[in-house]
Structures are given as C-alpha cells and as structure tokens.
Design a protein around this motif. Structure first.
Motif, PDB file in Angstrom:
ATOM      1  N   ALA A  33       0.838  -1.193   0.000  1.00 23.78           N
ATOM      2  CA  ALA A  33       0.000   0.000   0.000  1.00 23.78           C
ATOM      3  C   ALA A  33       0.875   1.247   0.000  1.00 23.78           C
ATOM      4  O   ALA A  33       1.996   1.235   0.519  1.00 23.78           O
ATOM      5  CB  ALA A  33      -0.908   0.000   1.224  1.00 23.78           C
ATOM      6  N   PRO A  36       1.398   6.575   3.858  1.00 23.25           N
ATOM      7  CA  PRO A  36       0.334   7.540   4.144  1.00 23.25           C
ATOM      8  C   PRO A  36       0.714   8.982   3.852  1.00 23.25           C
ATOM      9  O   PRO A  36      -0.160   9.785   3.497  1.00 23.25           O
ATOM     10  CB  PRO A  36       0.048   7.324   5.637  1.00 23.25           C
ATOM     11  CG  PRO A  36       1.239   6.606   6.180  1.00 23.25           C
ATOM     12  CD  PRO A  36       1.769   5.795   5.058  1.00 23.25           C
ATOM     13  N   LEU A  39      -0.376  10.390   0.361  1.00 28.34           N
ATOM     14  CA  LEU A  39      -1.795  10.520   0.031  1.00 28.34           C
ATOM     15  C   LEU A  39      -2.276  11.931   0.332  1.00 28.34           C
ATOM     16  O   LEU A  39      -1.921  12.508   1.357  1.00 28.34           O
ATOM     17  CB  LEU A  39      -2.607   9.489   0.817  1.00 28.34           C
ATOM     18  CG  LEU A  39      -2.189   8.031   0.567  1.00 28.34           C
ATOM     19  CD1 LEU A  39      -2.842   7.105   1.578  1.00 28.34           C
ATOM     20  CD2 LEU A  39      -2.555   7.616  -0.858  1.00 28.34           C
ATOM     21  N   CYS A  57      -5.001   4.904  11.871  1.00 31.36           N
ATOM     22  CA  CYS A  57      -5.342   5.708  10.709  1.00 31.36           C
ATOM     23  C   CYS A  57      -6.751   6.237  10.916  1.00 31.36           C
ATOM     24  O   CYS A  57      -7.378   5.975  11.958  1.00 31.36           O
ATOM     25  CB  CYS A  57      -5.241   4.890   9.421  1.00 31.36           C
ATOM     26  SG  CYS A  57      -6.255   3.381   9.427  1.00 31.36           S
ATOM     27  N   ARG A  59     -10.550   7.125   8.716  1.00 33.30           N
ATOM     28  CA  ARG A  59     -11.398   7.233   7.530  1.00 33.30           C
ATOM     29  C   ARG A  59     -12.310   8.447   7.691  1.00 33.30           C
ATOM     30  O   ARG A  59     -12.740   8.778   8.790  1.00 33.30           O
ATOM     31  CB  ARG A  59     -12.250   5.958   7.368  1.00 33.30           C
ATOM     32  CG  ARG A  59     -13.171   5.979   6.143  1.00 33.30           C
ATOM     33  CD  ARG A  59     -13.961   4.691   6.026  1.00 33.30           C
ATOM     34  NE  ARG A  59     -13.098   3.546   5.769  1.00 33.30           N
ATOM     35  CZ  ARG A  59     -12.580   3.244   4.595  1.00 33.30           C
ATOM     36  NH1 ARG A  59     -12.828   4.028   3.534  1.00 33.30           N
ATOM     37  NH2 ARG A  59     -11.815   2.180   4.446  1.00 33.30           N
ATOM     38  N   ARG A 115      -5.236  10.670   5.762  1.00 31.95           N
ATOM     39  CA  ARG A 115      -5.743   9.364   6.190  1.00 31.95           C
ATOM     40  C   ARG A 115      -5.080   8.911   7.491  1.00 31.95           C
ATOM     41  O   ARG A 115      -5.144   7.728   7.849  1.00 31.95           O
ATOM     42  CB  ARG A 115      -5.535   8.315   5.093  1.00 31.95           C
ATOM     43  CG  ARG A 115      -6.233   8.695   3.796  1.00 31.95           C
ATOM     44  CD  ARG A 115      -6.243   7.591   2.770  1.00 31.95           C
ATOM     45  NE  ARG A 115      -6.721   8.113   1.486  1.00 31.95           N
ATOM     46  CZ  ARG A 115      -7.016   7.375   0.422  1.00 31.95           C
ATOM     47  NH1 ARG A 115      -6.877   6.052   0.478  1.00 31.95           N
ATOM     48  NH2 ARG A 115      -7.437   7.933  -0.694  1.00 31.95           N
ATOM     49  N   GLY A 117      -2.134   7.861  10.026  1.00 38.24           N
ATOM     50  CA  GLY A 117      -0.942   7.052   9.853  1.00 38.24           C
ATOM     51  C   GLY A 117       0.294   7.707  10.434  1.00 38.24           C
ATOM     52  O   GLY A 117       0.265   8.836  10.921  1.00 38.24           O
ATOM     53  N   CYS A 278      -5.657  -0.412   8.162  1.00 38.81           N
ATOM     54  CA  CYS A 278      -5.062   0.846   7.711  1.00 38.81           C
ATOM     55  C   CYS A 278      -4.350   0.668   6.369  1.00 38.81           C
ATOM     56  O   CYS A 278      -4.437   1.528   5.493  1.00 38.81           O
ATOM     57  CB  CYS A 278      -4.084   1.370   8.758  1.00 38.81           C
ATOM     58  SG  CYS A 278      -4.900   1.948  10.270  1.00 38.81           S
ATOM     59  N   TYR A 282      -5.097   2.795   3.031  1.00 31.62           N
ATOM     60  CA  TYR A 282      -4.113   3.513   2.231  1.00 31.62           C
ATOM     61  C   TYR A 282      -4.169   3.081   0.762  1.00 31.62           C
ATOM     62  O   TYR A 282      -3.842   3.873  -0.138  1.00 31.62           O
ATOM     63  CB  TYR A 282      -2.685   3.275   2.754  1.00 31.62           C
ATOM     64  CG  TYR A 282      -2.472   3.633   4.191  1.00 31.62           C
ATOM     65  CD1 TYR A 282      -3.201   4.644   4.822  1.00 31.62           C
ATOM     66  CD2 TYR A 282      -1.514   2.959   4.960  1.00 31.62           C
ATOM     67  CE1 TYR A 282      -2.996   4.972   6.146  1.00 31.62           C
ATOM     68  CE2 TYR A 282      -1.292   3.287   6.286  1.00 31.62           C
ATOM     69  CZ  TYR A 282      -2.038   4.277   6.875  1.00 31.62           C
ATOM     70  OH  TYR A 282      -1.833   4.591   8.203  1.00 31.62           O
ATOM     71  N   ASP A 286      -6.799   7.382  -4.343  1.00 30.29           N
ATOM     72  CA  ASP A 286      -6.576   8.713  -3.797  1.00 30.29           C
ATOM     73  C   ASP A 286      -7.299   9.748  -4.660  1.00 30.29           C
ATOM     74  O   ASP A 286      -7.378  10.888  -4.345  1.00 30.29           O
ATOM     75  CB  ASP A 286      -5.079   9.007  -3.718  1.00 30.29           C
ATOM     76  CG  ASP A 286      -4.750  10.227  -2.864  1.00 30.29           C
ATOM     77  OD1 ASP A 286      -5.556  10.568  -1.977  1.00 30.29           O
ATOM     78  OD2 ASP A 286      -3.699  10.833  -3.084  1.00 30.29           O
TER      79      ASP A 286
END
Length: 286
Positions: A33, A36, A39, A57, A59, A115, A117, A278, A282, A286
């Motif tokens: 992934a 973070p 992103l 993380c 949401r 996000r 992280g 998480c 990620y 995006d």
C-alpha cells in the motif's frame, strides 16, 4: 495506590501512546500500500478512527480550514491539518472561547495527515485524527501564509531552572483550562514545569488538572488528545489517567534526575507495522 515515580522510557511510551492493537491476519495482502504521507485525500466513508493513537489511521477525516476567524493553521504545506470531525468541531469551539475571552488568536499546529498514519518526522502519535498541537503563543496576530511555515515559537520554560519563564502568563494558563473543559478531551500533554505552574496557580477545584499530563518537550505548545468517539468500534481506547489531580508526588518525580545508566543502551525497537485495516485504507484510490 503505591508511590508514583517517573516511568522508564518504555513505560512512558505506553502511557503516552497506548498499547498497539493486534494486527489482522491479512496484513501481507496490503503490504504494498502507498505510504500515508504520499496521500492527499481522505478515505471516503463514514468518519472512523482505526487502531491506536500511535499505530492507526482515520477514515472520513476533514481538513481544518487554514484561515478562519478566531484561529489560524500553521505549516499547511505539511498536509497535517486533517482530523476526525469531532476534532474539527472541538477546535472551532475552543477558538471561539479563546476569542470571546480576548486571549488572542489560536495557532494550530500538527493534527493528522489526510488518512492518518505514521508521520516521517515529529510525532509517534497523531495517527487517528484525534490529536492536535496548539501553540502557546496567542499574541502573534493574523500571520500571512508564508509566515506560518515555522516552528520557532517562544518556549514557556526555563530549561535550567525547570520552571516556567515570563512567557507563560494568565492567558496561557487559561488556554490550558479551556482546552481541558470539553468532556471528550482525555489528555493534554505539557512540559512538567507547565503542569507544576498550573498546580501552583489553581486556587479552586483542581479536578480538571487530572487530564493535564507532564511530558518532556511540549514547552512551546500543548498537545490535546480526544477520546475515541462513541460507536468507534475499531478505535483502541487508551487507559484513563491516574486518579487525582496529579499535582503531588507523581509530578515531582519528573524533576528528579534519572537513575544512572548501566551497560550499553538498548537498541530502539522499530515501530510495529500498521494494522491491516489501515493498509487497506491507504490502498484505496486517492
């Protein structure tokens, strides 16, 4: 309860950060992934903090607007002005209280990334959108955007004397008390010298000082942490602070010299891998 002394470094990390959540079995599935910090957009969906303050993380985070009446956000280039909606609402309400009392303009430091992280620099926590740094300087006025890319704020502590200096006045003490008033605030980290000053200056009920926790550094800013929101089933709850106002032996232990180190220092442990939930977050577009 027995005598409270300054914890060891591993103990301090547990007190500040909480115990990392268990990793799900499918961690490897999302091992590639994106990092973070690369992103730029929050993950879609209902707001939800996931994991722990130091390994998690978020949401559905929201960006705190950078230039609003009553407060200003610093270092916008870092993209660390994101938080759970409860944190956004908390900061707007706090800024309103600060303005109504004529204390100045609230200057907001790091929150979380879009996000959440782990950040590459500056923090071990701030990962679930529930932590925020607020600078003690209240008299900066409205800064232009280029002037907000900075961290050179005046310290409130005389490091040699281990006491607050003349920069820490009634406005700063009032800021901490206002910050602690919200019921969803679980901890406020400040330098031990600042906690000591607050304990000495408070002449009324000291119950609110239970939330104010001594921590090295934090001499120019306070670090506010919100509790897991109601219904956030994937948010790891941190143990509550010890009972009492924390103004006694527990606080004084921070001013004692640390025990001598015997033998070579232990190698620092690498941070745990992020929870699988998480990594999956990620990996979302995006």
């Amino acid at each position: 309860m027995g005598r409270l002394t300054r914890p060891t470094v591993p103990g301090l990390l547990v007190l500040l950060l909480g115990t990392p959540p268990a990793l799900a079995a499918d961690t490897h599935q999302h091992s590639h992934a994106p990092a973070p910090e690369t992103l730029r957009n929050p993950a879609k969906g209902p707001p939800e903090p996931i994991g722990g303050y130091a390994n998690g993380c978020v949401r559905g985070a929201e960006a705190l607007p950078g230039d609003v009446h009553g407060y200003q956000v610093l270092n916008l280039s870092r993209h660390r002005n994101y938080g759970h909606p409860e944190l956004i609402a908390y900061l707007k309400a706090l800024a309103g209280e600060v303005e109504r009392e004529g204390l100045g303009i609230l200057s907001i430091g790091d929150m979380s990334m879009p996000r959440g992280g782990r950040m590459k620099t500056g923090h071990a926590s701030h990962q679930m959108g529930l932590d925020v740094d607020i600078w003690f300087a209240l008299d900066l006025g409205r800064l232009p955007l280029p002037a907000r890319e900075r961290e050179d704020f005046a310290t409130m502590v005389d490091a040699k004397a281990q006491r607050v200096n003349s920069n820490f006045g009634p406005a700063q003490a009032r800021l901490v008390k206002l910050a602690a008033a919200a019921p969803n605030v679980t901890r406020i980290f400040v330098n031990p010298a600042i906690k000591l000053a607050l304990c000495e200056q408070e002449t009324g009920d000291k119950e609110w000082l239970q939330k104010v926790r001594p921590w090295f550094g934090h001499a120019a800013h306070l670090h506010v942490r919100l509790a897991c929101p109601a219904g956030a089933s994937q948010c790891e709850v941190q143990e509550p602070p010890p009972e009492g106002d924390g103004c006694g032996e527990e606080l004084l232990s921070w001013f004692k010299p640390p025990p001598p180190v015997t033998g070579p220092p232990a190698a620092p442990k690498p941070p745990p891998p992020p929870p699988a939930a998480c990594l999956a977050l990620y990996a979302e577009p995006d």
